[in-house]
Every structure is written in structure tokens, then in C-alpha cells.
Design an enzyme around this catalytic site. Structure first.
Site, PDB file in Angstrom:
ATOM      1  N   CYS A   9      43.869  27.940  47.848  1.00  0.00           N
ATOM      2  CA  CYS A   9      43.703  29.273  47.406  1.00  0.00           C
ATOM      3  C   CYS A   9      44.087  29.212  45.974  1.00  0.00           C
ATOM      4  CB  CYS A   9      44.891  30.125  47.923  1.00  0.00           C
ATOM      5  SG  CYS A   9      44.798  32.153  47.262  1.00  0.00           S
ATOM      6  N   ARG A  40      47.176  31.771  43.969  1.00  0.00           N
ATOM      7  CA  ARG A  40      48.747  31.766  44.428  1.00  0.00           C
ATOM      8  C   ARG A  40      49.814  32.178  43.179  1.00  0.00           C
ATOM      9  NH1 ARG A  40      49.169  25.914  46.489  1.00  0.00           N
ATOM     10  NH2 ARG A  40      47.450  25.297  45.072  1.00  0.00           N
ATOM     11  N   TRP A  95      42.511  39.234  46.850  1.00  0.00           N
ATOM     12  CA  TRP A  95      41.092  40.112  46.486  1.00  0.00           C
ATOM     13  C   TRP A  95      40.167  39.059  46.156  1.00  0.00           C
ATOM     14  CZ3 TRP A  95      46.022  40.906  44.249  1.00  0.00           C
ATOM     15  CH2 TRP A  95      46.444  40.208  43.338  1.00  0.00           C
TER      16      TRP A  95
END
Length: 391
Positions: free
Chosen positions: A91, A94, A264
Site C-alpha cells: 500500500c 500508509r 481511496w
């Protein structure tokens, strides 16, 4: 009972961070008591966290000895989920891990209740376009009745295989679409390229529920281009929130097989992968043809030019619709800030370079020249083997 690194009566004083993280590495041989204790020690490291009393440590170890499991308190669940996001090596978002909100749905006892909680998650996370980072946690694996969600994400588009082998819609969702169809689902308006799949929820006894996502909780963004009027005629769209729903959440040795979560979108997830990948919507030849640059010679870089304009359209459209999204340059800069904060606090900087480098203009990202430790520390979200409905 196994000897734990920190005894039940130990104080909640902070330990050296590196010592704590050595005990959070994935290791199938570590006992549940040791995993739980390491998680409690991690909680102690957070200056604004809930803290851990000696009484709580004793309670956790006692429950493990008596029952073979323990239950997280609401605060432990909240921070465990936040740690799972902080430790997610794939990700790039973060930097915002502290903003994660948790919906505690462990009391849901039927597939109907789970499906409704998923619908509520879509609505709450969408938040009229002001996307909220959210995770909904259902019953842990040790309970007699726990649940799985078959969908990769709570909102995805169907993929229909034609008799000629052609795919209408999303080729990445053909198998799930066929499973939905076999379980009685039919697209309400007939088959199209952007039909939202229903939710497929099943429990530990393989009871299955197919549930349509109500239109009033869905937010989709029609894709237009800031300059090309013809782009609107392609009738492209995408949904507002990527809610991952098929991964396992693990916190302190307790496993939650259903815990849908979202941040998002970064624009390239849509414009450079979902809509551009050859194994997905494969729209680059269409865009290039409309631009008048489609060429049999790859050295003309028609793919690159089409890819750029498709990504411009995504960012422009989400901005016009008032839906929160981030571009890959800003996301990379924020990830560097996240890394700097982690180092300053003595925590290991983890990541998967192949996931963090954006799929558009990768060499312009500050991440391009960096290297990462790919260790997936606990707590974390992990891939889990898919389960199949009985038919």
C-alpha cells in the site's frame, strides 16, 4: 503453557522497538500466547494508544490457556486494524494509517446481517464522495460461525464470457460472475460492460447469500476528458471506493477471515490498471484510435500517449464529481514522508517495490530509487485461499 517473552505480571513499560518487531515477523511456529503478548507490547509503543495493564495481560493469557483463544477489546481492535494498514507492504497510502476508522461487526451472526453490514460499509466509506478510510471486522475464525466474502471488492463489475470467447465487461471477474449467475443472479438491466456484481457471503457451514448492492448506496463516476469531447461517447465509468473484501485480517494471532477495508483510489489504479491492462478492460487501443495515433509500430509510443490521456481523464472526472482521489506523484511523496516517520520512531520501513512504484511514469517517482524490506509484520492483511460455494 508456553513461556512468553513478557510474563503476565510484567509492567507495561515500553520495550525497545526492534525487540518488539523481531517477535512480529511471520512465523508459523510461534504460539498464540507469544503472538498475543507481542501485539500487546506493540500497543504499548503508541504514545496515544490505549495502553496495556498487567491485569489485561493476565486476562489474555488466561483465556488462551482456558479456551485456546482470546477476544480483542474494541480499542485493541481499532489499533490492530491501524497497525495492519501501517504494515501493508503493498500500500502506497500508509501515510494516513492513523485516520482508519473501524466498524466492529463481530456480533453479526447470519449471512443476512453480514451482507447488510457490507452495504452499510459502502455507504459510510463513500460518504458522498469525501471517502473515509474504513474497515468492518466480522467474527474471528475461532468462533463456531464465521464468514467469508467471495467478492474481491465489495463493488466490482461483472465479466460475461461470450460463445466466441470474447468478454463483455471485466475479464478479471468472469469466474465470480458465472458463480453469481449459477446462484440465481441476473443483471437487472441486461448484460452490459459496467454491471455491479452482487455481494456473495457465506458462513462456516457454507450457507450462501447473494445480495444486490442497492443503487442508492453506490457512487459511480462517469469518465470524461478535460479536452477530448469524444471521450464522453465511450460511456466509461468507475466506482468511487475500492473496498478490498477477500483478505484475512490477523491481529495478535487472532484471524478474521472477513474484514473488508478501504482507503481511496490512486488514479493509476483505475487509469493504468483496471481500464488499461490487457487482461482487464484493455482500452488503450480504443483511446489511441480515437486520438488518431494507433500505430502498428510500438516505437511510436502510442500506448504511452493513450495511457497518459486515460489517466488524465480519471483524475479530472473524479475531481469534477467531488470524489476523493490522489495522483501517483503526490502519493509517492507522502509515502516518503511515511517512511521518514517510521525511521524516526525506530520502526522498520517495509514495502514491496513492485507494488509501490506507480504503473505510470515510474522513474519520476521518489520511490523508484529506493529499496524495501518486504517482511509482512503482524498485524496485517494477508491473502487467503479462496473458498468455493457448494452448488
Amino acid at each position: 503453557m508456553e513461556q512468553c517473552p513478557i510474563s503476565a505480571g510484567a509492567s507495561a513499560a515500553k520495550l525497545d522497538v526492534s525487540q518488539v518487531y523481531r517477535r512480529l515477523k511471520p512465523d508459523a511456529g510461534i504460539s498464540l500466547a507469544d503472538k498475543a503478548t507481542a501485539f500487546l507490547d506493540l500497543l504499548v509503543q503508541e504514545s496515544d494508544g490505549p495502553g496495556v495493564s498487567a491485569v489485561r495481560r493476565q486476562e489474555v493469557l488466561r483465556d488462551i490457556q482456558r479456551f485456546g483463544f482470546y477476544e480483542h477489546s474494541p480499542e485493541e481492535l481499532l489499533w490492530g486494524c491501524r497497525f495492519a494498514w501501517r504494515h501493508s507492504v503493498r500500500c502506497i497510502g500508509r501515510f494516513f494509517w492513523r485516520q482508519l476508522e473501524v466498524r466492529d461487526a463481530r456480533s453479526c451472526g447470519t449471512v443476512e446481517e453480514v451482507a447488510q453490514a457490507c452495504v452499510d460499509h459502502i455507504s459510510s466509506a463513500t460518504n458522498a464522495g469525501s471517502i473515509r478510510s474504513l474497515v468492518t471486522v466480522f467474527a474471528p475464525e475461532h468462533r463456531a460461525r464465521h464468514f467469508r466474502i467471495a467478492n474481491r471488492q465489495l463493488v466490482r463489475y461483472a465479466g460475461y464470457r461470450g460463445g466466441d470467447g470474447e468478454i463483455l465487461g471485466d475479464p478479471g471477474e468472469v469466474e465470480l460472475t458465472e458463480l453469481c449467475l449459477r446462484n440465481g443472479w441476473a443483471p437487472p438491466g441486461g448484460k452490459g460492460p459496467f454491471d455491479v456484481l452482487p455481494l456473495l457471503v457465506f458462513d462456516s457451514e457454507n450457507r450462501c447469500l447473494v445480495r444486490e448492492v442497492p443503487r442508492d448506496v453506490l457512487l459511480e463516476v462517469p469518465l470524461v476528458h478535460p479536452e477530448f469531447a469524444w471521450f464522453r461517447e465511450l460511456h466509461l465509468r468507475w466506482y468511487a471506493v475500492p473496498i478490498v473484501s477477500d483478505m484475512l485480517l490477523e491481529i495478535g494471532g487472532i484471524r478474521y477471515p472477513a474484514a473488508p477495508f478501504n482507503g481511496w483510489y490512486m488514479g493509476t489504479e483505475i487509469g493504468a490498471r483496471n481500464l488499461a491492462d490487457r487482461g482487464r478492460y484493455d482500452l488503450l487501443p480504443v483511446i489511441a484510435d480515437k486520438m488518431g495515433i494507433l500505430d502498428s509500430r510500438e516505437r511510436s509510443l502510442w500506448r504511452d500517449r493513450a495511457l497518459l490521456e486515460l489517466n488524465r481523464a480519471v483524475l479530472f472526472s473524479y475531481g469534477e464529481a467531488g470524489v476523493r482521489i490522489i495522483d501517483h506523484h503526490t502519493a509517492g511523496q507522502l509515502h516518503v514522508s511515511f517512511e521518514e516517520e517510521e525511521r524516526a520512531l525506530g520502526r522498520p520501513v517495509t514495502g514491496r517495490w513492485d507494488w509501490l512504484v506507480p504503473p505510470l511514469s515510474g522513474a519520476t517517482s521518489p520511490i523508484w530509487v529506493r529499496s524495501y524490506d518486504p517482511t509482512e509484520y503482524s498485524p496485517n492483511f494477508y491473502y487467503q485461499p479462496a473458498r468455493v460455494f457448494s452448488e
